[in-house]
Design a protein around this motif. Structure first.
Motif, PDB file in Angstrom:
ATOM      1  N   LEU A 179       6.729   2.445  -1.651  1.00  0.00           N
ATOM      2  CA  LEU A 179       6.901   3.866  -1.967  1.00  0.00           C
ATOM      3  C   LEU A 179       8.000   3.991  -3.013  1.00  0.00           C
ATOM      4  O   LEU A 179       8.876   3.121  -3.109  1.00  0.00           O
ATOM      5  N   CYS A 182      11.361   3.360  -1.681  1.00  0.00           N
ATOM      6  CA  CYS A 182      11.575   2.081  -0.982  1.00  0.00           C
ATOM      7  C   CYS A 182      11.142   0.916  -1.870  1.00  0.00           C
ATOM      8  O   CYS A 182      10.213   0.174  -1.552  1.00  0.00           O
ATOM      9  N   ASN A 214       8.816  -1.499   9.020  1.00  0.00           N
ATOM     10  CA  ASN A 214       9.807  -0.557   8.549  1.00  0.00           C
ATOM     11  C   ASN A 214      11.159  -1.198   8.802  1.00  0.00           C
ATOM     12  O   ASN A 214      11.280  -2.080   9.658  1.00  0.00           O
ATOM     13  N   CYS A 251       9.471  10.689   4.487  1.00  0.00           N
ATOM     14  CA  CYS A 251       8.151  10.060   4.364  1.00  0.00           C
ATOM     15  C   CYS A 251       7.089  10.907   5.068  1.00  0.00           C
ATOM     16  O   CYS A 251       6.477  10.461   6.048  1.00  0.00           O
TER      17      CYS A 251
END
Length: 493
Positions: A179, A182, A214, A251
């Motif tokens: 993302l 990230c 994660n 998110c």
């Protein structure tokens, strides 16, 4: 006759015990011990985090804490911060020092910063440690994968737990979905590596999907179990789910749930197993941010991060969860256990990877206390401190009754002692009846024969007209309890 420790009966199942009337679950007490490690140096500036990290007992009886800091001012520019890993030491589990490790100097002075050999970019977030053997330590952390800079779970090994070298050639073991917030996108990585974008994105999408995680993840190792990682898993969150919360830094395209993976070597991980997902009993904006676990009395005890994501909340606190097998989890109380008691932890609680640390008659829970809600990203406001609370050893969760008499019956148990004891806080009274496995009263052990008890006692003995239960030792029985204004935490049999 062989002496043995009593068995412990807790009330950790999802539902109340059989034949329950006028009783409810109630969390046990906690004693707030305040901040124990704060970010008061340049190397841990404003942020001393134990989230996912652990404390180890060393051979000389002292303790080593691994922690990390978002705010470490360790760059050439003294105003620029970069997340790094650090070490603290203690002789009593409460008062900590920051030893000079001889690895990283700032302004010409030694520090407690860890240097991990072989990193492309010296970034450490969400570190989690395991001790595989006496001379084999492993340090898991989230950072930038070699060459690609993808946000990934990396690992480093050490013989002494202080001098670490990256393994697996710096390749990611698990990956955060690519993302913008990230790390780089796959198309950008393909350009950097001079790879065909379509081919690279297809291949890496499969790899990332298979190894998706994660950076809220904790690794465990036991010789009889191998390696296990409990991690947050990001499920696609479509608008029709009713759980989409469009909050910055949240998110919103994903729903956070809990997953578990296993591995033989701690490097190659199997497919995820979803273990806790929000359901109809949860608030519409409920998600889960992580869950450190530990083992006690035949149970796996999890400190589930109860994450409310709605705008105006954005809070993380601890909810208790329990399992016999690590796969099926009960959540008797859907809500957080305790809140912060100091300015340093007023905004949220993120527990260490230890979950519960054994300290004799009590547990210590270390956690990262934050002073703001989760969606505050201004580093000037987002302070973190390693805080602690103390919990009586067997007083995690109780079956409680208020001003109306409550009643319930235990599951069948085999008595391993001559006496049955209870750990309870009884402001009113408690009485008990011994039954066979079908719930029928046993002669001489009726409610009206019972020697009623009250008070706050961790080992109150159940007796009937002065007699204990020695005649039923190694036989299956059930116990019917009646309680008034009391909390019953544990039965020792």
């Amino acid at each position: 006759m062989t002496n043995q420790e009593p068995q412990l009966l807790f009330f950790f199942d999802e539902d109340l015990p059989a034949k329950s009337r006028n009783v409810r679950f109630k969390y046990g007490p906690v004693e707030h011990l305040g901040p124990r490690v704060v970010g008061d140096t340049r190397q841990d500036h404003s942020a001393a985090s134990m989230f996912c990290s652990k404390i180890f007992t060393l051979e000389d009886g002292t303790y080593r804490m691994y922690y990390w800091s978002y705010g470490s001012l360790c760059c050439e520019d003294p105003k620029e911060s970069m997340p790094r890993g650090l070490v603290a030491t203690s002789t009593d589990l409460l008062n900590w020092e920051k030893p000079n490790l001889g690895q990283v100097k700032l302004d010409g002075k030694d520090t407690n910063l860890l240097h991990i050999e072989g990193l492309d970019l010296d970034i450490v977030v969400g570190c989690s440690q395991v001790r595989i053997s006496e001379n084999h330590w492993r340090y898991y952390f989230w950072g930038c994968e070699r060459d690609t800079r993808l946000w990934a779970l990396l690992a480093a090994d050490s013989e002494d737990g202080l001098h670490f070298k990256v393994i697996n050639d710096g390749r990611g073991l698990l990956y955060h979905p690519p993302l913008p917030e990230c790390g780089p996108l796959l198309c950008d990585v393909a350009k950097k590596l001079k790879r065909d974008p379509e081919e690279y994105e297809r291949d890496m999408t499969l790899r990332v999907n298979r190894l998706q995680s994660n950076d809220a993840s904790t690794v465990y190792y036991r010789p009889d179990r191998g390696f296990e990682i409990i991690h947050q898993y990001l499920v696609e969150n479509r608008p029709e789910s009713g759980r989409v919360v469009n909050v910055p830094y949240n998110c919103p395209a994903f729903l956070r749930v809990m997953a578990r993976r296993r591995s033989d070597d701690g490097i190659h991980w199997g497919l995820p197993e979803l273990i806790i997902v929000p359901d109809e009993k949860d608030p519409w904006d409920q998600q889960f941010y992580g869950m450190p676990v530990c083992d006690y009395a035949g149970w796996r005890i999890g400190l589930l991060l109860h994450f409310r994501t709605e705008a105006g909340q954005q809070t993380c606190y601890v909810e208790q969860a329990f399992s016999r097998d690590g796969t099926n989890w009960s959540r008797p109380l859907r809500g957080h256990w305790f809140e912060g008691a100091h300015p340093e932890d007023a905004g949220g609680i993120y527990p260490s990877g230890d979950a519960l640390i054994d300290d004799g008659d009590s547990w210590l829970i270390y956690y990262t206390g934050v002073c703001t809600s989760h969606d505050v990203v201004n580093e000037a406001d987002w302070k973190q401190s390693a805080c602690a609370v103390r919990v009586p050893k067997n007083r995690l969760l109780a079956v409680a009754a208020d001003e109306v008499v409550g009643e319930f019956m235990t599951e069948p148990i085999f008595l391993s002692q001559d006496e049955i004891k209870v750990d309870a806080t009884i402001r009113g009274w408690l009485r008990a009846e011994l039954c066979d496995i079908f719930g029928n009263k046993l002669a001489g052990h009726h409610l009206m024969d019972f020697d009623q008890i009250s008070g706050d006692n961790t080992d109150a003995v159940l007796t009937w007209q002065g007699s204990n239960t020695a005649e039923y030792r190694y036989k299956p029985v059930r116990i019917r309890f009646e309680i008034l204004d009391a909390e019953l935490y544990c039965v020792k049999y």
